[in-house]
Design an enzyme around this catalytic site. Structure first.
Site, PDB file in Angstrom:
ATOM      1  N   ARG A  38       0.817  -1.213   0.000  1.00  0.00           N
ATOM      2  CA  ARG A  38       0.000   0.000   0.000  1.00  0.00           C
ATOM      3  C   ARG A  38       0.855   1.270   0.000  1.00  0.00           C
ATOM      4  NH1 ARG A  38      -4.629  -1.861   4.351  1.00  0.00           N
ATOM      5  NH2 ARG A  38      -5.749  -3.269   2.966  1.00  0.00           N
ATOM      6  N   ARG A  42      -3.232   6.086  -0.230  1.00  0.00           N
ATOM      7  CA  ARG A  42      -3.929   7.024   0.627  1.00  0.00           C
ATOM      8  C   ARG A  42      -3.082   7.787   1.625  1.00  0.00           C
ATOM      9  NH1 ARG A  42      -7.139   2.108   3.657  1.00  0.00           N
ATOM     10  NH2 ARG A  42      -5.277   0.913   4.161  1.00  0.00           N
ATOM     11  N   ARG A  51      -6.730  11.497  -7.191  1.00  0.00           N
ATOM     12  CA  ARG A  51      -7.888  10.619  -7.061  1.00  0.00           C
ATOM     13  C   ARG A  51      -9.175  11.367  -6.707  1.00  0.00           C
ATOM     14  NH1 ARG A  51      -8.906   5.871  -4.605  1.00  0.00           N
ATOM     15  NH2 ARG A  51     -11.021   6.618  -4.914  1.00  0.00           N
ATOM     16  N   ASP A  87      -6.743  -3.135  -7.219  1.00  0.00           N
ATOM     17  CA  ASP A  87      -7.445  -3.712  -6.077  1.00  0.00           C
ATOM     18  C   ASP A  87      -7.684  -5.186  -6.375  1.00  0.00           C
ATOM     19  OD1 ASP A  87      -9.171  -2.765  -3.494  1.00  0.00           O
ATOM     20  OD2 ASP A  87     -10.169  -4.428  -4.506  1.00  0.00           O
ATOM     21  N   TYR A 162     -14.831 -12.757   0.119  1.00  0.00           N
ATOM     22  CA  TYR A 162     -15.619 -11.582  -0.272  1.00  0.00           C
ATOM     23  C   TYR A 162     -16.879 -11.999  -1.008  1.00  0.00           C
ATOM     24  CZ  TYR A 162     -12.273  -7.931   1.038  1.00  0.00           C
ATOM     25  OH  TYR A 162     -11.470  -7.074   1.747  1.00  0.00           O
TER      26      TYR A 162
END
Length: 355
Positions: A38, A42, A51, A87, A162
């Site tokens: 990561r 972010r 973004r 992702d 998921y």
């Protein structure tokens, strides 16, 4: 000669002699290579700027944007490898699964898989389904030059979780109910996901990825016997499908201290270790013939710089006798992390580990 000693059918590429790939091949390195899960995203203000107003899945399908986001931490931190910005649910979205990534929640699936008929949601993945990946990787490999690009995918168990839960879950009750209650349906689900995952990794390798990482983020919820019986065959199928390409294959999961040996057995060349198990003990559990990746606790980065450096040195010391070591966090970069702390950590690891 190891299968990862030289790329299949190719002369050495610009990235072949990089510290990262040397460490993955368990060869002597000029310094311990470092990158962060990561790292692209972010925690960086430049990421938040580009973004802004763009939904996550859409941002993964814009090649120029993907390339820019992937390059940002390489420019800022001088890490030894880039990881492709995407992702784990992108290949599922690409084959038509009705899902979305909801801010503050994560991937949410409209129609969870609970019956055999639900498997019809999962068709084969073709390169045309993810054309934007090929295009973005082409942009990136030209820009990165000698810096390796890591491709990645979600492992069959985590993708299945998921799909079966319908979204994130603490207890995985639907997942385990299906795995225990209908083992044949579970096996068929993971086998189909293994094919999709392998195809997604093959696209990335053929587009220029120098290594690939399989993320099994949720598999730490399983006991070793359940992993061996119900998960390992599908993960092994993924690794076998990309073996002939000759690129290093990394396997990572969270809370997987009891599974490390099995995760290596699945076929990884490099086993990722979270912060709960020291690297020297992880090496004993994994056994010889594989490099390790990890494993600084991400929360350490919020401590003062001398503390961060001390804890990083502990990781390097624990890795001193390993066949190969790639420095990383024990999980991903946290959103509130100071980017300058990451930059300082990269510089410290590279400087203090120089051979």
């Amino acid at each position: 000669m190891s299968v990862i000693d030289r790329p299949k059918g190719q002369q050495p590429t610009a990235t072949y002699d990089s510290a990262f790939l040397k460490a993955c091949r368990r060869e002597p390195v000029p310094h311990t290579p470092v990158w962060f899960m990561r790292q692209a995203g972010r925690s960086l203000p430049e990421y938040l700027k580009v973004r802004e107003g763009i939904p996550m899945l859409e941002s993964c399908m814009r090649p120029e944007l993907v390339a820019e986001i992937t390059l940002q931490p390489v420019r800022r931190h001088k890490v030894d490898a880039a990881i492709y910005f995407s992702d784990i649910v992108v290949p599922l979205k690409a084959i038509g699964v009705d899902l979305d990534i909801k801010p503050g929640v994560g991937p949410v699936v409209a129609k969870p898989i609970r019956t055999r008929a639900d498997l019809d949601q999962l068709r084969d993945l073709t390169p045309d389904d993810v054309w934007y990946v090929t295009e973005a990787m082409g942009l990136l490999t030209r820009e990165l030059g000698p810096t390796p690009l890591i491709g990645f995918a979600g492992a069959p168990f985590t993708l299945a979780s998921y799909l079966v839960e319908g979204g994130p879950s603490r207890n995985h009750e639907h997942t385990k109910s299906l795995m225990y209650g209908d083992p044949q349906l579970w096996a068929d689900l993971l086998d189909r996901l293994a094919d999709i995952t392998a195809a997604f990794l093959q696209v990335q390798i053929e587009a220029g990825a120098s290594a690939v990482q399989l993320f099994d983020s949720w598999v730490g919820a399983l006991a070793p016997a359940d992993y061996r019986r119900s998960v390992l065959p599908a993960s092994a199928k993924v690794f076998r499908a990309v073996e002939s390409y000759g690129v290093p294959r990394i396997h990572f999961g969270v809370g997987t201290g009891e599974l490390l040996g099995l995760m290596g057995e699945a076929g990884a060349d490099v086993v990722g270790v979270d912060w709960r198990v020291p690297l020297d003990e992880a090496a004993r559990r994994v056994g010889p013939g594989r490099a390790l990746q990890g494993n600084l606790d991400p929360a350490v980065l919020f401590a003062p710089t001398p503390v961060v450096e001390h804890k990083a040195q502990e990781v390097l010391d624990a890795a001193a006798g390993l066949e190969g070591h790639v420095f990383n966090l024990g999980h991903g970069v946290l959103p509130s992390m100071d980017p300058d702390a990451l930059t300082r950590l990269v510089e410290y690891v590279q400087r203090s580990s120089q051979r």
